[in-house]
Scaffold this active site. Sequence first.
Site, mmCIF file in Angstrom:
data_model
loop_
_atom_site.group_PDB
_atom_site.id
_atom_site.type_symbol
_atom_site.label_atom_id
_atom_site.label_comp_id
_atom_site.label_asym_id
_atom_site.label_seq_id
_atom_site.Cartn_x
_atom_site.Cartn_y
_atom_site.Cartn_z
ATOM 1 N N TYR A 14 31.648 16.270 33.817
ATOM 2 C CA TYR A 14 30.227 16.590 33.638
ATOM 3 C C TYR A 14 29.566 15.788 32.514
ATOM 4 O O TYR A 14 28.347 15.824 32.369
ATOM 5 C CB TYR A 14 30.053 18.081 33.316
ATOM 6 C CG TYR A 14 30.436 18.995 34.447
ATOM 7 C CD1 TYR A 14 29.648 19.079 35.599
ATOM 8 C CD2 TYR A 14 31.584 19.779 34.376
ATOM 9 C CE1 TYR A 14 30.003 19.914 36.641
ATOM 10 C CE2 TYR A 14 31.944 20.621 35.416
ATOM 11 C CZ TYR A 14 31.152 20.683 36.548
ATOM 12 O OH TYR A 14 31.500 21.513 37.581
ATOM 13 N N ASN B 86 25.808 28.378 32.173
ATOM 14 C CA ASN B 86 25.231 29.718 32.359
ATOM 15 C C ASN B 86 25.813 30.759 31.406
ATOM 16 O O ASN B 86 25.419 31.914 31.432
ATOM 17 C CB ASN B 86 25.384 30.174 33.821
ATOM 18 C CG ASN B 86 26.834 30.244 34.259
ATOM 19 O OD1 ASN B 86 27.716 29.696 33.611
ATOM 20 N ND2 ASN B 86 27.078 30.913 35.364
ATOM 21 N N HIS C 261 22.512 17.312 33.498
ATOM 22 C CA HIS C 261 22.501 18.655 32.905
ATOM 23 C C HIS C 261 23.000 18.636 31.454
ATOM 24 O O HIS C 261 22.790 19.590 30.714
ATOM 25 C CB HIS C 261 23.386 19.589 33.744
ATOM 26 C CG HIS C 261 22.788 20.947 33.998
ATOM 27 N ND1 HIS C 261 21.476 21.283 33.724
ATOM 28 C CD2 HIS C 261 23.344 22.085 34.524
ATOM 29 C CE1 HIS C 261 21.262 22.548 34.058
ATOM 30 N NE2 HIS C 261 22.373 23.057 34.543
#
Length: 196
Positions: A17, A70, A22
């Site tokens: 990632y 999250n 993001h």
Amino acid sequence: MSSIKLIVGLANPGAEYAQTRHNAGAWYVDLLAERHNQSLKEESKFFGYTARLNLAGQDIRLLVPATFMNLSGKAVAAMASFYRILPEEILVAHDELDILPGMAKLKLGGGNGGHNGLKDIQNKLGNNPNFYRLRIGIGHPGDKSKVTGFVLGKPPASEQTLIDNAIDESIRCTEVLLNEGMTKAMNRLHAFKASA
């Protein structure tokens, strides 16, 4: 002048990632640390990577949560609680779909714009939205159904350059925020638009 004691860069953990849109918030915090000859080190009690800087004469903690996006609030709340940092003394840097690459904006409080990291931070801070946000533009794929793949995708080189330039200006404007206050920092940052 604004009193910020904690600057957070939102991200998903892991090498797969690291270069995704993001993670733009973490790119900002990593560069901020690097510019001040610091590097983030894992600190398990804060569920993330941390560093400490002196910025504009203020003692500031940096944090990149090691949790998934999250669950970012767990790390932020742990650090805020330990150092007795109020929500209005926190700046959270995150990727922003509603702003084009090459631009960034500052704001205090407000909604979460559907950003799961912001949502969780607000919840874990006692449902208090009154923290600063640095919204780093990544653009929008144009269709709601494509958002997940878009934010978890890597920007092409031309877009990456624009995002990097906006992050660079955001770092300069962080100093303005601390020294001269929100209005001056916003006026400068919001007038900035990187060109390819």
